[in-house]
Write a protein that holds these residues in place. Structure first.
Motif, mmCIF file in Angstrom:
data_model
loop_
_atom_site.group_PDB
_atom_site.id
_atom_site.type_symbol
_atom_site.label_atom_id
_atom_site.label_comp_id
_atom_site.label_asym_id
_atom_site.label_seq_id
_atom_site.Cartn_x
_atom_site.Cartn_y
_atom_site.Cartn_z
ATOM 1 N N LEU A 113 51.580 39.865 66.609
ATOM 2 C CA LEU A 113 51.196 40.814 67.655
ATOM 3 C C LEU A 113 49.991 41.592 67.138
ATOM 4 C CD1 LEU A 113 54.751 42.233 68.540
ATOM 5 C CD2 LEU A 113 53.516 40.348 69.653
ATOM 6 N N VAL A 114 48.962 41.667 67.957
ATOM 7 C CA VAL A 114 47.760 42.428 67.593
ATOM 8 C C VAL A 114 47.842 43.773 68.307
ATOM 9 C CG1 VAL A 114 45.238 42.483 67.554
ATOM 10 C CG2 VAL A 114 46.443 40.274 67.525
ATOM 11 N N SER A 115 47.945 44.855 67.533
ATOM 12 C CA SER A 115 47.961 46.182 68.155
ATOM 13 C C SER A 115 46.623 46.871 67.909
ATOM 14 C CB SER A 115 49.137 47.021 67.639
ATOM 15 O OG SER A 115 49.135 47.093 66.235
ATOM 16 N N SER A 116 46.271 47.748 68.843
ATOM 17 C CA SER A 116 44.951 48.371 68.823
ATOM 18 C C SER A 116 45.030 49.727 69.507
ATOM 19 C CB SER A 116 43.936 47.476 69.542
ATOM 20 O OG SER A 116 44.397 47.193 70.860
ATOM 21 N N ALA A 117 44.051 50.574 69.257
ATOM 22 C CA ALA A 117 44.000 51.892 69.888
ATOM 23 C C ALA A 117 42.567 52.395 69.855
ATOM 24 C CB ALA A 117 44.914 52.885 69.160
ATOM 25 N N HIS A 118 42.204 53.115 70.906
ATOM 26 C CA HIS A 118 40.904 53.787 70.938
ATOM 27 C C HIS A 118 40.881 54.770 72.099
ATOM 28 C CE1 HIS A 118 36.710 54.534 70.098
ATOM 29 N NE2 HIS A 118 36.446 54.393 71.386
ATOM 30 N N GLY A 119 40.332 55.959 71.839
ATOM 31 C CA GLY A 119 40.115 56.934 72.901
ATOM 32 C C GLY A 119 41.370 57.259 73.696
ATOM 33 N N ARG A 144 43.903 55.393 74.306
ATOM 34 C CA ARG A 144 44.595 54.216 74.845
ATOM 35 C C ARG A 144 45.078 53.343 73.701
ATOM 36 N NH1 ARG A 144 41.178 51.160 79.258
ATOM 37 N NH2 ARG A 144 39.557 51.329 77.674
ATOM 38 N N ARG A 145 46.165 52.645 73.936
ATOM 39 C CA ARG A 145 46.619 51.701 72.915
ATOM 40 C C ARG A 145 47.165 50.463 73.611
ATOM 41 N NH1 ARG A 145 52.104 54.627 70.511
ATOM 42 N NH2 ARG A 145 53.131 54.876 72.516
ATOM 43 N N ASN A 146 47.263 49.382 72.858
ATOM 44 C CA ASN A 146 47.696 48.137 73.470
ATOM 45 C C ASN A 146 48.275 47.214 72.401
ATOM 46 O OD1 ASN A 146 48.063 46.560 75.796
ATOM 47 N ND2 ASN A 146 46.231 45.357 75.364
ATOM 48 N N VAL A 147 48.940 46.174 72.876
ATOM 49 C CA VAL A 147 49.465 45.148 71.974
ATOM 50 C C VAL A 147 49.428 43.818 72.719
ATOM 51 C CG1 VAL A 147 51.842 45.755 72.655
ATOM 52 C CG2 VAL A 147 51.449 44.451 70.552
ATOM 53 N N MET A 148 49.015 42.774 72.030
ATOM 54 C CA MET A 148 49.010 41.425 72.608
ATOM 55 C C MET A 148 49.505 40.439 71.554
ATOM 56 S SD MET A 148 45.004 40.110 72.522
ATOM 57 C CE MET A 148 45.074 38.630 71.490
ATOM 58 N N ALA A 149 49.873 39.258 72.006
ATOM 59 C CA ALA A 149 50.329 38.221 71.089
ATOM 60 C C ALA A 149 49.155 37.334 70.690
ATOM 61 C CB ALA A 149 51.409 37.376 71.750
ATOM 62 N N ALA A 150 49.205 36.796 69.469
ATOM 63 C CA ALA A 150 48.148 35.892 69.005
ATOM 64 C C ALA A 150 48.737 34.827 68.081
ATOM 65 C CB ALA A 150 47.043 36.661 68.279
ATOM 66 N N ALA A 151 48.840 33.619 68.628
ATOM 67 C CA ALA A 151 49.237 32.491 67.778
ATOM 68 C C ALA A 151 48.070 32.058 66.902
ATOM 69 C CB ALA A 151 49.695 31.323 68.641
ATOM 70 N N TRP A 152 46.855 32.338 67.367
ATOM 71 C CA TRP A 152 45.651 31.874 66.677
ATOM 72 C C TRP A 152 45.196 32.927 65.679
ATOM 73 C CZ3 TRP A 152 42.506 29.574 71.377
ATOM 74 C CH2 TRP A 152 43.265 28.539 71.943
ATOM 75 N N ASN A 153 45.831 32.911 64.539
ATOM 76 C CA ASN A 153 45.495 33.827 63.447
ATOM 77 C C ASN A 153 45.658 33.077 62.144
ATOM 78 O OD1 ASN A 153 48.091 34.643 61.789
ATOM 79 N ND2 ASN A 153 48.722 34.391 63.919
ATOM 80 N N ALA A 168 41.568 36.183 59.987
ATOM 81 C CA ALA A 168 40.812 35.795 61.184
ATOM 82 C C ALA A 168 41.787 35.756 62.346
ATOM 83 C CB ALA A 168 40.162 34.439 60.986
ATOM 84 N N VAL A 169 41.317 36.168 63.530
ATOM 85 C CA VAL A 169 42.180 36.158 64.715
ATOM 86 C C VAL A 169 41.298 36.004 65.954
ATOM 87 C CG1 VAL A 169 42.191 38.703 64.877
ATOM 88 C CG2 VAL A 169 44.059 37.387 65.911
ATOM 89 N N VAL A 170 41.812 35.287 66.939
ATOM 90 C CA VAL A 170 41.076 35.072 68.183
ATOM 91 C C VAL A 170 41.527 36.112 69.213
ATOM 92 C CG1 VAL A 170 40.590 33.444 70.051
ATOM 93 C CG2 VAL A 170 40.820 32.612 67.692
ATOM 94 N N ILE A 171 40.553 36.831 69.768
ATOM 95 C CA ILE A 171 40.843 37.891 70.759
ATOM 96 C C ILE A 171 39.944 37.657 71.970
ATOM 97 C CG2 ILE A 171 40.933 40.370 71.208
ATOM 98 C CD1 ILE A 171 41.202 40.826 68.182
ATOM 99 N N ASP A 172 40.540 37.201 73.046
ATOM 100 C CA ASP A 172 39.798 36.801 74.246
ATOM 101 C C ASP A 172 39.033 37.975 74.868
ATOM 102 O OD1 ASP A 172 39.701 34.363 76.257
ATOM 103 O OD2 ASP A 172 39.857 36.194 77.456
ATOM 104 N N PHE A 185 42.324 46.965 63.829
ATOM 105 C CA PHE A 185 43.505 46.398 64.488
ATOM 106 C C PHE A 185 44.613 46.255 63.460
ATOM 107 C CE2 PHE A 185 40.809 42.815 63.182
ATOM 108 C CZ PHE A 185 41.687 41.987 62.512
ATOM 109 N N VAL A 186 45.826 46.050 63.970
ATOM 110 C CA VAL A 186 46.953 45.736 63.091
ATOM 111 C C VAL A 186 47.520 44.386 63.509
ATOM 112 C CG1 VAL A 186 49.312 46.386 62.400
ATOM 113 C CG2 VAL A 186 47.550 48.151 62.640
ATOM 114 N N LEU A 187 47.778 43.504 62.545
ATOM 115 C CA LEU A 187 48.556 42.291 62.804
ATOM 116 C C LEU A 187 50.002 42.591 62.428
ATOM 117 C CD1 LEU A 187 46.244 39.423 61.464
ATOM 118 C CD2 LEU A 187 46.253 40.543 63.713
ATOM 119 N N ASN A 188 50.886 42.534 63.437
ATOM 120 C CA ASN A 188 52.309 42.773 63.255
ATOM 121 C C ASN A 188 53.027 41.421 63.315
ATOM 122 O OD1 ASN A 188 52.443 45.966 64.226
ATOM 123 N ND2 ASN A 188 50.948 44.782 65.389
#
Lengths: 209, 209
Positions: B23-29, B31-40, B51-55, B70-73
């Motif tokens: 899970l890629v978690s992120s935050a700025h200003g 706002r925060r979010n989390v998405m899944a990433a098999a491509w890491n 390395a990680v792919v973020i569309d 970012f954080v890789l969880n």
């Protein structure tokens, strides 16, 4: 060669999506080599692309840079010893495809060979098979194969040892992958995930959510 | 928050070496979010890089580019439904951390929520915890966490959606990872590998060669 069936290119990413350790095979100017790479991933769906880390010290690096091609082979659990061996010994020291070479991973006199004689690569007379689109060979006994052409990105190749490739042909053993899904029949014919120090995980139970 | 212990940076690559979906978690200003990433994948040992792919279409992309972090969880099998949900719904549509938002993955009225109410993220009152070095949050209930700073490579970010990061802090639940090795205690607390269409593999048996 175990059976192999073409995988439609838009489904090629599925061969790597679950994160298996792969074997990178390469060839150029009459030389060929194979190394292990846990650091690989899919990079795009269609046209399919992959990313893989290939260290500067390796013969694979030299052959991939010279040929602009490589194959990612997905080894099975029964090839774990082979995977460790080709990830440990450099192609500069040994011909990894030789059955008899003094330094070959297949030679009985080699410290690594104890494990290797068990492996399909060393059991079979033909340890590798010609690919369809690239000069790099397909490794016998694997579960799937992705034939790749390097997408030249000299800066990241030089700075991070990071290679991008477009998948131009893909194959799988239909006993383990068909209709876009892996279906491992038993404990031996399943993919593997390298940890460290000779320790691996097998791909485990499939489940749906 | 489940227990977490610092992982020495030269061992951080081991958290990703076996190819888990993250899970890629992120935050700025604000706002925060989390998405899944098999491509890491891991990209280097020390200093550790990933390395990680973020569309481009994702809110995560916007937050990662704006914050440079970012954080890789590494999620557990019991978080597979969460992983699928946050990989399906965009943070532009829903606040994935909200318990009550109409579109939240945790909201009972949401079609995805049926699965999500089972997940630890939605059960726990605090679904995320502050990281030590970056603004992106650590997702509750995961097995390991890699806090990363983006290594700016605008060309490959733009061309391939490919992000490189330096790992500047790493953590693991000592019940599943210690002394540089994973040791999954049971079927639920183990990492997962996404296939497609809601289908995953659990990390399987460990073995040595």
């Amino acid at each position: 060669m175990n059976q192999r069936v073409a995988v439609p290119l838009p489904k090629a990413y599925l061969l790597l999506n679950h994160g298996p350790t792969v074997l990178v095979s390469s060839a150029h100017g009459g030389r060929r080599n194979v190394m292990a790479a846990a650091w690989n991933m899919a990079l795009d769906f269609n046209p399919p692309k992959v990313a893989v880390v290939i260290d500067k010290a390796t013969l694979t690096r030299e052959l991939v840079e010279a040929s602009g091609e490589f194959v990612l082979n997905v080894p099975s659990r029964e090839q774990a010893a082979l995977t460790l061996a080709v990830g440990t010994k450099s192609g500069r020291e040994i011909d990894k495809f030789s059955k008899d070479g003094a330094g070959s991973v297949c030679a009985p006199g080699n410290p690594l060979a104890r494990r290797e004689v068990e492996s399909r690569v060393c059991r079979d007379s033909g340890q590798a098979t010609a690919a369809s689109m690239v000069g790099a060979p397909l490794i016998e006994g694997c579960l799937a194969w992705l034939e790749c052409r390097v997408i030249p990105e000299p800066h990241i190749q030089q700075t991070y040892d990071l290679f991008l490739g477009e998948v131009i042909a893909a194959w799988a053993d239909p006993a383990v992958f068909s209709n876009g899904r892996w279906h491992f029949p038993d404990a031996a014919r399943r993919s593997i995930h390298y940890q460290a120090g000779g320790s691996f995980f097998a791909t485990g139970d499939a489940f749906e959510v």
